[in-house]
Design an enzyme around this catalytic site. Structure first.
Site, short mmCIF file in Angstrom:
data_model
loop_
_atom_site.label_atom_id
_atom_site.label_comp_id
_atom_site.label_asym_id
_atom_site.label_seq_id
_atom_site.Cartn_x
_atom_site.Cartn_y
_atom_site.Cartn_z
N ASN A 109 0.85 -1.19 0.00
CA ASN A 109 0.00 0.00 0.00
C ASN A 109 0.89 1.24 0.00
O ASN A 109 1.98 1.23 0.57
CB ASN A 109 -0.89 0.01 1.25
CG ASN A 109 -1.83 1.22 1.27
OD1 ASN A 109 -2.47 1.54 0.28
ND2 ASN A 109 -1.89 1.90 2.40
N HIS A 111 0.87 5.21 1.24
CA HIS A 111 0.15 6.11 2.14
C HIS A 111 0.79 7.49 2.05
O HIS A 111 2.02 7.62 2.11
CB HIS A 111 0.23 5.59 3.58
CG HIS A 111 -0.54 6.43 4.54
ND1 HIS A 111 -1.92 6.41 4.62
CD2 HIS A 111 -0.13 7.35 5.46
CE1 HIS A 111 -2.32 7.28 5.54
NE2 HIS A 111 -1.25 7.86 6.06
#
Length: 210
Positions: A109, A111
Protein backbone atom coordinates in the site's frame (compact mmCIF):
# COMPACT_ATOMS: atom_id res chain seq x y z
CA UNK A 1 9.52 -15.95 -14.24
CA UNK A 2 7.63 -12.64 -14.35
CA UNK A 3 5.75 -11.67 -11.23
CA UNK A 4 2.05 -11.16 -11.94
CA UNK A 5 0.71 -7.94 -10.40
CA UNK A 6 -2.86 -6.87 -9.60
CA UNK A 7 -3.50 -3.20 -8.77
CA UNK A 8 -6.55 -2.38 -6.63
CA UNK A 9 -8.16 1.04 -7.14
CA UNK A 10 -11.23 3.08 -6.22
CA UNK A 11 -10.89 6.37 -8.08
CA UNK A 12 -8.76 8.35 -10.50
CA UNK A 13 -5.79 6.04 -10.53
CA UNK A 14 -2.85 8.47 -10.49
CA UNK A 15 -0.65 5.94 -8.67
CA UNK A 16 -1.81 3.28 -11.12
CA UNK A 17 -0.67 5.58 -13.93
CA UNK A 18 2.76 5.90 -12.30
CA UNK A 19 3.00 2.09 -12.32
CA UNK A 20 1.79 1.84 -15.94
CA UNK A 21 4.36 4.45 -17.01
CA UNK A 22 7.13 2.65 -15.10
CA UNK A 23 6.14 -0.63 -16.76
CA UNK A 24 6.29 1.03 -20.20
CA UNK A 25 9.85 2.18 -19.36
CA UNK A 26 10.81 -1.34 -18.27
CA UNK A 27 11.17 -0.25 -14.64
CA UNK A 28 9.01 -2.77 -12.77
CA UNK A 29 11.79 -5.29 -12.21
CA UNK A 30 10.37 -7.68 -14.75
CA UNK A 31 6.93 -7.67 -13.14
CA UNK A 32 3.80 -7.19 -15.21
CA UNK A 33 0.45 -5.62 -14.28
CA UNK A 34 -2.06 -8.17 -15.50
CA UNK A 35 -5.19 -6.90 -13.73
CA UNK A 36 -6.69 -3.69 -12.37
CA UNK A 37 -9.53 -4.28 -9.91
CA UNK A 38 -11.83 -1.39 -8.96
CA UNK A 39 -14.17 -1.23 -5.98
CA UNK A 40 -16.36 1.18 -7.99
CA UNK A 41 -17.86 0.92 -11.45
CA UNK A 42 -16.90 3.86 -13.65
CA UNK A 43 -13.66 4.68 -11.80
CA UNK A 44 -11.34 6.63 -14.10
CA UNK A 45 -8.55 4.21 -13.16
CA UNK A 46 -10.32 1.59 -15.31
CA UNK A 47 -9.98 3.89 -18.33
CA UNK A 48 -6.26 4.23 -17.63
CA UNK A 49 -5.99 0.43 -17.53
CA UNK A 50 -7.94 0.06 -20.80
CA UNK A 51 -5.70 2.60 -22.56
CA UNK A 52 -2.67 0.56 -21.47
CA UNK A 53 -4.25 -2.70 -22.63
CA UNK A 54 -4.57 -4.07 -19.09
CA UNK A 55 -7.73 -6.04 -18.23
CA UNK A 56 -10.00 -4.22 -15.77
CA UNK A 57 -12.36 -5.86 -13.29
CA UNK A 58 -15.06 -4.35 -11.08
CA UNK A 59 -15.82 -5.73 -7.63
CA UNK A 60 -18.35 -3.19 -6.29
CA UNK A 61 -18.30 -2.78 -2.50
CA UNK A 62 -22.07 -2.21 -2.53
CA UNK A 63 -22.60 -5.78 -3.79
CA UNK A 64 -21.30 -7.21 -0.50
CA UNK A 65 -22.77 -7.07 3.00
CA UNK A 66 -19.35 -6.70 4.66
CA UNK A 67 -15.69 -5.96 3.96
CA UNK A 68 -14.96 -9.60 4.79
CA UNK A 69 -17.39 -10.87 2.14
CA UNK A 70 -15.75 -8.57 -0.41
CA UNK A 71 -12.27 -9.67 0.69
CA UNK A 72 -13.15 -13.35 0.21
CA UNK A 73 -14.46 -12.64 -3.31
CA UNK A 74 -11.31 -10.64 -4.09
CA UNK A 75 -8.99 -13.42 -2.88
CA UNK A 76 -10.86 -15.92 -5.04
CA UNK A 77 -10.46 -13.64 -8.07
CA UNK A 78 -6.74 -13.05 -7.42
CA UNK A 79 -6.11 -16.77 -6.98
CA UNK A 80 -7.78 -17.52 -10.32
CA UNK A 81 -5.60 -14.87 -11.98
CA UNK A 82 -2.43 -16.37 -10.49
CA UNK A 83 -1.38 -13.10 -8.84
CA UNK A 84 2.01 -12.82 -7.08
CA UNK A 85 1.79 -9.21 -5.84
CA UNK A 86 -1.23 -7.11 -4.85
CA UNK A 87 -0.81 -3.31 -4.91
CA UNK A 88 -3.32 -1.00 -3.23
CA UNK A 89 -3.17 2.24 -5.20
CA UNK A 90 -5.82 4.60 -3.85
CA UNK A 91 -8.14 1.75 -2.93
CA UNK A 92 -10.58 2.98 -0.30
CA UNK A 93 -11.58 -0.43 1.09
CA UNK A 94 -10.07 -1.78 4.31
CA UNK A 95 -9.72 -5.46 3.48
CA UNK A 96 -9.86 -8.09 6.20
CA UNK A 97 -7.29 -10.59 7.42
CA UNK A 98 -8.06 -13.12 4.65
CA UNK A 99 -6.20 -11.02 2.06
CA UNK A 100 -3.05 -10.83 4.22
CA UNK A 101 -3.28 -14.56 4.95
CA UNK A 102 -3.54 -15.37 1.23
CA UNK A 103 -0.69 -13.03 0.27
CA UNK A 104 1.71 -12.69 3.23
CA UNK A 105 4.21 -9.87 2.62
CA UNK A 106 2.84 -9.62 -0.91
CA UNK A 107 0.22 -6.88 -0.47
CA UNK A 108 1.60 -3.35 -0.78
CA UNK A 109 0.00 0.00 0.00
CA UNK A 110 1.10 3.60 -0.57
CA UNK A 111 0.15 6.11 2.14
CA UNK A 112 0.52 9.91 1.72
CA UNK A 113 2.38 10.59 4.99
CA UNK A 114 5.44 9.44 6.90
CA UNK A 115 4.04 6.52 8.89
CA UNK A 116 3.51 6.31 11.87
CA UNK A 117 2.38 9.95 11.57
CA UNK A 118 -1.12 10.71 10.24
CA UNK A 119 -2.13 7.14 9.49
CA UNK A 120 -4.71 4.55 10.51
CA UNK A 121 -8.48 4.68 10.42
CA UNK A 122 -9.89 7.90 8.96
CA UNK A 123 -6.57 9.07 7.52
CA UNK A 124 -7.04 8.92 3.76
CA UNK A 125 -7.04 11.34 0.85
CA UNK A 126 -7.09 15.02 1.77
CA UNK A 127 -7.78 14.18 5.45
CA UNK A 128 -4.11 13.18 5.80
CA UNK A 129 -2.83 16.51 4.48
CA UNK A 130 -5.37 18.53 6.46
CA UNK A 131 -4.12 16.83 9.64
CA UNK A 132 -0.46 17.41 8.75
CA UNK A 133 -1.04 21.13 8.13
CA UNK A 134 -3.16 21.48 11.25
CA UNK A 135 -0.34 19.95 13.31
CA UNK A 136 2.20 22.31 11.75
CA UNK A 137 4.75 19.72 10.62
CA UNK A 138 7.69 20.93 8.52
CA UNK A 139 8.03 17.61 6.69
CA UNK A 140 5.48 15.19 5.38
CA UNK A 141 5.88 12.67 2.57
CA UNK A 142 4.86 9.19 1.54
CA UNK A 143 5.32 5.60 2.71
CA UNK A 144 5.07 2.31 0.86
CA UNK A 145 4.47 -0.56 3.25
CA UNK A 146 3.36 -4.15 3.32
CA UNK A 147 -0.22 -4.55 4.45
CA UNK A 148 -0.89 -6.25 7.78
CA UNK A 149 -4.06 -6.78 9.80
CA UNK A 150 -3.50 -3.33 11.36
CA UNK A 151 -4.57 -0.40 9.16
CA UNK A 152 -1.38 1.31 7.86
CA UNK A 153 0.58 -0.79 10.37
CA UNK A 154 2.59 -3.20 8.23
CA UNK A 155 6.39 -3.24 7.72
CA UNK A 156 7.71 -0.15 5.91
CA UNK A 157 9.42 -0.73 2.54
CA UNK A 158 10.28 2.82 1.41
CA UNK A 159 9.72 6.38 2.64
CA UNK A 160 10.43 9.80 1.20
CA UNK A 161 10.12 13.16 2.93
CA UNK A 162 8.62 16.23 1.26
CA UNK A 163 8.98 19.73 2.70
CA UNK A 164 5.82 21.51 3.81
CA UNK A 165 5.58 25.14 2.68
CA UNK A 166 4.03 27.92 4.72
CA UNK A 167 1.50 28.69 1.99
CA UNK A 168 0.49 25.06 1.43
CA UNK A 169 -3.15 24.03 1.25
CA UNK A 170 -4.18 20.39 1.62
CA UNK A 171 -4.54 20.28 -2.17
CA UNK A 172 -1.09 21.71 -2.99
CA UNK A 173 0.59 19.48 -0.41
CA UNK A 174 -1.27 16.44 -1.75
CA UNK A 175 -0.14 17.18 -5.31
CA UNK A 176 3.51 17.75 -4.36
CA UNK A 177 3.67 14.57 -2.27
CA UNK A 178 2.23 12.62 -5.20
CA UNK A 179 4.73 14.08 -7.69
CA UNK A 180 7.84 14.03 -5.49
CA UNK A 181 7.22 10.89 -3.45
CA UNK A 182 4.28 8.56 -4.21
CA UNK A 183 4.80 8.28 -7.98
CA UNK A 184 8.49 7.48 -7.46
CA UNK A 185 8.33 5.23 -4.39
CA UNK A 186 5.55 2.90 -5.51
CA UNK A 187 7.13 1.74 -8.81
CA UNK A 188 10.48 1.38 -7.01
CA UNK A 189 8.96 -0.79 -4.26
CA UNK A 190 7.17 -2.94 -6.84
CA UNK A 191 10.41 -3.38 -8.80
CA UNK A 192 12.29 -4.44 -5.65
CA UNK A 193 9.61 -7.03 -4.91
CA UNK A 194 9.66 -8.36 -8.48
CA UNK A 195 13.47 -8.67 -8.31
CA UNK A 196 13.14 -10.71 -5.07
CA UNK A 197 15.12 -8.06 -3.20
CA UNK A 198 12.80 -7.56 -0.22
CA UNK A 199 13.10 -9.62 2.97
CA UNK A 200 10.92 -9.02 6.04
CA UNK A 201 12.45 -9.54 9.48
CA UNK A 202 9.94 -8.65 12.18
CA UNK A 203 8.94 -5.04 11.52
CA UNK A 204 11.97 -4.35 9.32
CA UNK A 205 12.13 -4.72 5.56
CA UNK A 206 15.65 -5.50 4.36
CA UNK A 207 16.50 -4.39 0.82
CA UNK A 208 19.04 -6.86 -0.53
CA UNK A 209 21.97 -5.41 -2.44
CA UNK A 210 21.76 -1.95 -0.85
Amino acid sequence: MKKRIAVLVSGGGTNLQALIDAQARGELGGGEIIAVVSSKAGAYALERAAKAGIPGYVLPRKNFDSNRAMTLALVEMLNKLGIDLVVLAGCMIIFTQELVDAYPNAVMNVHPALIPAFCGKGFYGLHVHEAALRYGVKLSGATVHFVSEECDGGPIILQKAVAVREDDTPETLQRRIMEEAEWKLLPRAVALFCEDRLAVQGRTVIIKGE
